[in-house]
Design a protein around this motif. Structure first.
Motif, PDB file in Angstrom:
ATOM      1  N   LYS A 295       0.622  -1.366   0.193  1.00 52.42           N
ATOM      2  CA  LYS A 295       0.027   0.049   0.013  1.00 52.42           C
ATOM      3  C   LYS A 295       0.869   1.554  -0.132  1.00 52.42           C
ATOM      4  O   LYS A 295       0.355   2.469  -0.281  1.00 52.42           O
ATOM      5  N   ARG A 296       2.196   1.035   0.201  1.00 54.92           N
ATOM      6  CA  ARG A 296       3.032   2.240   0.278  1.00 54.92           C
ATOM      7  C   ARG A 296       3.098   2.777  -1.291  1.00 54.92           C
ATOM      8  O   ARG A 296       3.488   3.884  -1.467  1.00 54.92           O
ATOM      9  N   LYS A 297       2.877   2.103  -2.201  1.00 56.30           N
ATOM     10  CA  LYS A 297       3.008   2.403  -3.650  1.00 56.30           C
ATOM     11  C   LYS A 297       1.480   2.517  -4.175  1.00 56.30           C
ATOM     12  O   LYS A 297       1.446   3.347  -5.087  1.00 56.30           O
ATOM     13  N   ARG A 298       0.408   2.330  -3.557  1.00 57.09           N
ATOM     14  CA  ARG A 298      -0.950   2.396  -4.084  1.00 57.09           C
ATOM     15  C   ARG A 298      -1.684   3.790  -3.325  1.00 57.09           C
ATOM     16  O   ARG A 298      -2.531   4.298  -3.811  1.00 57.09           O
ATOM     17  N   GLN A 299      -1.567   3.594  -2.039  1.00 58.47           N
ATOM     18  CA  GLN A 299      -2.119   4.606  -1.119  1.00 58.47           C
ATOM     19  C   GLN A 299      -1.436   5.903  -1.135  1.00 58.47           C
ATOM     20  O   GLN A 299      -0.423   6.060  -0.556  1.00 58.47           O
ATOM     21  N   LEU A 300      -2.131   6.900  -1.762  1.00 60.22           N
ATOM     22  CA  LEU A 300      -1.401   8.399  -1.800  1.00 60.22           C
ATOM     23  C   LEU A 300      -1.831   9.454  -0.864  1.00 60.22           C
ATOM     24  O   LEU A 300      -1.436  10.698  -0.760  1.00 60.22           O
ATOM     25  N   ASP A 301      -3.186   8.998  -0.234  1.00 59.91           N
ATOM     26  CA  ASP A 301      -3.966   9.992   0.620  1.00 59.91           C
ATOM     27  C   ASP A 301      -4.085   9.692   2.151  1.00 59.91           C
ATOM     28  O   ASP A 301      -4.672  10.444   2.813  1.00 59.91           O
ATOM     29  N   SER A 302      -3.487   8.677   2.501  1.00 60.65           N
ATOM     30  CA  SER A 302      -3.499   8.251   3.954  1.00 60.65           C
ATOM     31  C   SER A 302      -2.215   7.496   4.213  1.00 60.65           C
ATOM     32  O   SER A 302      -1.890   6.482   4.114  1.00 60.65           O
ATOM     33  N   PHE A 303      -1.465   8.470   5.279  1.00 59.00           N
ATOM     34  CA  PHE A 303      -0.342   7.943   5.701  1.00 59.00           C
ATOM     35  C   PHE A 303      -0.342   6.784   6.544  1.00 59.00           C
ATOM     36  O   PHE A 303       0.413   5.845   6.533  1.00 59.00           O
ATOM     37  N   GLY A 304      -1.589   6.612   7.298  1.00 59.81           N
ATOM     38  CA  GLY A 304      -1.632   5.485   8.223  1.00 59.81           C
ATOM     39  C   GLY A 304      -1.943   4.283   7.428  1.00 59.81           C
ATOM     40  O   GLY A 304      -1.911   3.167   8.040  1.00 59.81           O
ATOM     41  N   TYR A 305      -2.028   4.310   6.291  1.00 62.42           N
ATOM     42  CA  TYR A 305      -2.623   2.963   5.514  1.00 62.42           C
ATOM     43  C   TYR A 305      -1.091   2.615   4.489  1.00 62.42           C
ATOM     44  O   TYR A 305      -1.326   1.785   3.952  1.00 62.42           O
ATOM     45  N   LEU A 306      -0.113   3.124   4.800  1.00 61.42           N
ATOM     46  CA  LEU A 306       0.980   2.966   4.316  1.00 61.42           C
ATOM     47  C   LEU A 306       1.742   1.504   4.505  1.00 61.42           C
ATOM     48  O   LEU A 306       2.724   1.770   4.694  1.00 61.42           O
ATOM     49  N   SER A 307       0.883   0.535   4.728  1.00 57.77           N
ATOM     50  CA  SER A 307       1.587  -0.637   5.249  1.00 57.77           C
ATOM     51  C   SER A 307       1.690  -1.801   4.084  1.00 57.77           C
ATOM     52  O   SER A 307       1.269  -1.464   3.053  1.00 57.77           O
ATOM     53  N   LEU A 308       2.459  -2.731   4.276  1.00 52.17           N
ATOM     54  CA  LEU A 308       2.855  -3.916   3.562  1.00 52.17           C
ATOM     55  C   LEU A 308       2.042  -4.955   4.021  1.00 52.17           C
ATOM     56  O   LEU A 308       2.085  -5.430   5.121  1.00 52.17           O
ATOM     57  N   HIS A 309       1.322  -5.624   2.960  1.00 52.19           N
ATOM     58  CA  HIS A 309       0.430  -6.698   3.377  1.00 52.19           C
ATOM     59  C   HIS A 309       0.769  -7.967   2.522  1.00 52.19           C
ATOM     60  O   HIS A 309       0.712  -7.946   1.275  1.00 52.19           O
ATOM     61  N   TYR A 310       1.278  -8.881   3.209  1.00 56.58           N
ATOM     62  CA  TYR A 310       1.574 -10.205   2.552  1.00 56.58           C
ATOM     63  C   TYR A 310       0.447 -11.218   2.846  1.00 56.58           C
ATOM     64  O   TYR A 310       0.450 -11.507   4.060  1.00 56.58           O
ATOM     65  N   ILE A 311       0.298 -12.068   1.850  1.00 55.22           N
ATOM     66  CA  ILE A 311      -0.578 -13.108   2.057  1.00 55.22           C
ATOM     67  C   ILE A 311       0.266 -14.224   1.967  1.00 55.22           C
ATOM     68  O   ILE A 311       0.902 -14.319   0.877  1.00 55.22           O
ATOM     69  N   CYS A 312       0.240 -15.144   3.075  1.00 54.76           N
ATOM     70  CA  CYS A 312       1.452 -16.036   3.009  1.00 54.76           C
ATOM     71  C   CYS A 312       0.555 -17.590   3.350  1.00 54.76           C
ATOM     72  O   CYS A 312      -0.535 -17.775   3.921  1.00 54.76           O
ATOM     73  N   ARG A 313       1.579 -18.620   3.192  1.00 54.14           N
ATOM     74  CA  ARG A 313       1.141 -20.026   3.612  1.00 54.14           C
ATOM     75  C   ARG A 313       2.574 -20.779   4.328  1.00 54.14           C
ATOM     76  O   ARG A 313       3.681 -20.117   3.641  1.00 54.14           O
TER      77      ARG A 313
ATOM     78  N   GLN B  73       3.102   4.913  11.442  1.00 54.82           N
ATOM     79  CA  GLN B  73       1.949   4.696  10.805  1.00 54.82           C
ATOM     80  C   GLN B  73       0.830   3.982  11.530  1.00 54.82           C
ATOM     81  O   GLN B  73      -0.196   4.155  11.327  1.00 54.82           O
ATOM     82  N   HIS B  74       1.212   3.002  12.428  1.00 58.41           N
ATOM     83  CA  HIS B  74       0.381   2.442  13.240  1.00 58.41           C
ATOM     84  C   HIS B  74      -0.485   3.334  14.287  1.00 58.41           C
ATOM     85  O   HIS B  74      -1.858   3.102  14.107  1.00 58.41           O
ATOM     86  N   VAL B  75       0.168   4.198  14.816  1.00 53.71           N
ATOM     87  CA  VAL B  75      -0.646   5.131  15.703  1.00 53.71           C
ATOM     88  C   VAL B  75      -1.482   5.943  14.747  1.00 53.71           C
ATOM     89  O   VAL B  75      -2.575   5.987  15.098  1.00 53.71           O
ATOM     90  N   TRP B  76      -0.947   6.531  13.636  1.00 52.86           N
ATOM     91  CA  TRP B  76      -1.880   7.169  12.720  1.00 52.86           C
ATOM     92  C   TRP B  76      -3.025   6.445  12.541  1.00 52.86           C
ATOM     93  O   TRP B  76      -4.186   6.958  12.225  1.00 52.86           O
ATOM     94  N   SER B  77      -2.931   5.192  12.011  1.00 55.92           N
ATOM     95  CA  SER B  77      -4.251   4.361  11.511  1.00 55.92           C
ATOM     96  C   SER B  77      -5.110   4.359  12.774  1.00 55.92           C
ATOM     97  O   SER B  77      -6.529   4.496  12.476  1.00 55.92           O
ATOM     98  N   ALA B  78      -4.735   4.150  13.985  1.00 51.41           N
ATOM     99  CA  ALA B  78      -5.532   3.902  15.067  1.00 51.41           C
ATOM    100  C   ALA B  78      -6.173   5.179  15.364  1.00 51.41           C
ATOM    101  O   ALA B  78      -7.584   5.355  15.741  1.00 51.41           O
ATOM    102  N   VAL B  79      -5.413   6.510  15.327  1.00 45.89           N
ATOM    103  CA  VAL B  79      -6.199   7.789  15.295  1.00 45.89           C
ATOM    104  C   VAL B  79      -7.324   7.980  14.306  1.00 45.89           C
ATOM    105  O   VAL B  79      -8.173   8.334  14.348  1.00 45.89           O
ATOM    106  N   GLU B  80      -6.798   7.595  13.174  1.00 48.00           N
ATOM    107  CA  GLU B  80      -8.117   7.762  11.968  1.00 48.00           C
ATOM    108  C   GLU B  80      -9.100   6.945  12.271  1.00 48.00           C
ATOM    109  O   GLU B  80     -10.371   7.529  12.047  1.00 48.00           O
ATOM    110  N   HIS B  81      -8.806   5.739  12.740  1.00 48.59           N
ATOM    111  CA  HIS B  81      -9.996   4.866  12.995  1.00 48.59           C
ATOM    112  C   HIS B  81     -10.947   5.535  14.167  1.00 48.59           C
ATOM    113  O   HIS B  81     -12.097   5.251  14.297  1.00 48.59           O
TER     114      HIS B  81
END
Length: 357
Positions: free
Chosen positions: A111-129, A146-154
């Protein structure tokens, strides 16, 4: 009559039946990841694991149930979140995750490459097995800011259904920009400080000690040269004593109070006072049977000699004890002992003679 459709009921029944499997998977992945991060020496703010609650599961099905053909399509039933202190550590964690598990790159999102309008969601999500064919799980990786900002936004409801007025949106954007800049600058500062420490170590090793300002970092580098070892061994030989390790860092405030500004000054301080420090130790230990000594004994005696040469007497020696042992009245008793033991030594006699003249 059930409030859910037969399809959702079937999903819910399977979800309930797999609870123990999900719990075991989350714990196994957590242990593997925690061990790998510790092994690589990456300092982590937090690492969390969870199995999605039934309430969240039902809500998810209500919002997006039509896109799932089987329970396995819901890839975040087991989830982990790794929160780092620095942005560059997110990529280090991602590399470890990639080596540990099988990553589904099509379903993973940076999401660091795709999310341009929300600092709190600039995380990396891997789907793994754990391996091909095993149950999927999600690992989120982000920084602490980023984690704190995401919590504040929520918490504030910034991403809620009510559209915020433009002035509030601008305020959120400004704050997010400040935090994103801070995130980047913290990582840059760490890199700069690491480069500086390497430079200091290189100067110390090359013997260019006068070019190195005295600081905790530079003193640590200087200690790698074992500058007190020769004096310590001479003092230990008085009673054939053993030396046990002890950190010299508590002596840093003393060295700074002596107006030593560079590592070169510390080196000269040692050279100028070593013989007198050794003589003071002989005077103090010769009539005792002490056979275990701290390996800060040499540095301690160097400090005693320095304050005595400066004419600070028992007050100066007590100050040394106050710094290294904590301030207390009994330190005057210890100081008086040191002053008495030093009184007949050559360096003290020189001071007395010069005072007479």
């Amino acid at each position: 009559m059930s409030e859910f459709s037969p399809r959702i009921e079937a999903f819910l029944a399977e979800f309930r039946s797999r609870q123990e499997e999900f719990k075991n998977l989350s714990e196994q992945v957590f242990d593997l990841l925690r061990h790998a991060l510790d092994g690589q020496g990456i300092e982590i703010n937090t690492i969390e694991c969870r199995v999605k609650s039934e309430k969240s599961f039902v809500v998810k099905l209500g919002h997006k149930g039509e896109k799932y053909h089987k329970l396995e399509d819901i890839t975040d039933l087991v989830g982990l979140r790794v929160v780092t202190y620095y942005t560059d550590d997110v990529d280090k964690v991602a590399a470890i995750v990639k080596n540990l598990f099988t990553v589904d790159w099509e379903k993973s999102v940076d999401k660091r490459k795709r999310q341009l309008d929300s600092f709190g969601y600039l995380s990396l999500h891997y789907i793994c097995r754990l391996r091909e064919g095993s149950w999927p799980f999600e690992i989120q990786m982000r920084t602490a800011l980023q984690h704190v900002w995401s919590a504040v936004e929520h918490d504030i409801g910034y991403k809620g259904d009510v559209k915020l007025p433009p002035e509030y949106q601008r305020q959120f954007s400004r704050l997010a920009g400040m935090l994103e800049l801070a995130d980047v600058e913290f990582s840059r500062l760490r890199t700069t400080m690491a480069d500086y420490r390497r430079h200091v170590r290189a100067l110390v090793k090359s013997g260019r000690l006068d070019e190195v300002p005295l600081s905790t970092d530079s003193f640590k580098s200087y200690l790698e040269l074992r500058p007190f070892e020769r004096l310590n061994r001479r003092i230990a030989a008085i009673n054939q004593a053993e030396l046990y390790p002890s950190s010299p860092l508590p002596f840093m405030p003393l060295l700074e109070s002596f107006k030593l500004e560079t590592i070169g000054d510390v080196h000269n301080f040692i050279e100028e006072n070593t013989e007198d420090a050794c003589q003071l130790a002989i005077s103090a230990l010769a009539m005792t049977d002490l056979d275990i000594l701290s390996d800060t004994i040499g540095l301690q005696n160097l400090c005693f000699v320095h304050v005595l040469k400066q004419g600070m007497g028992r007050v100066g020696v007590k100050y040394i004890y106050d710094v290294i042992n904590g301030e207390q009245e009994s330190n005057f008793v210890l100081a008086d002992i040191i002053v008495k033991q030093a009184s007949s030594l050559p360096f003290m006699l020189k001071i007395s003679n010069s005072d007479v003249k």
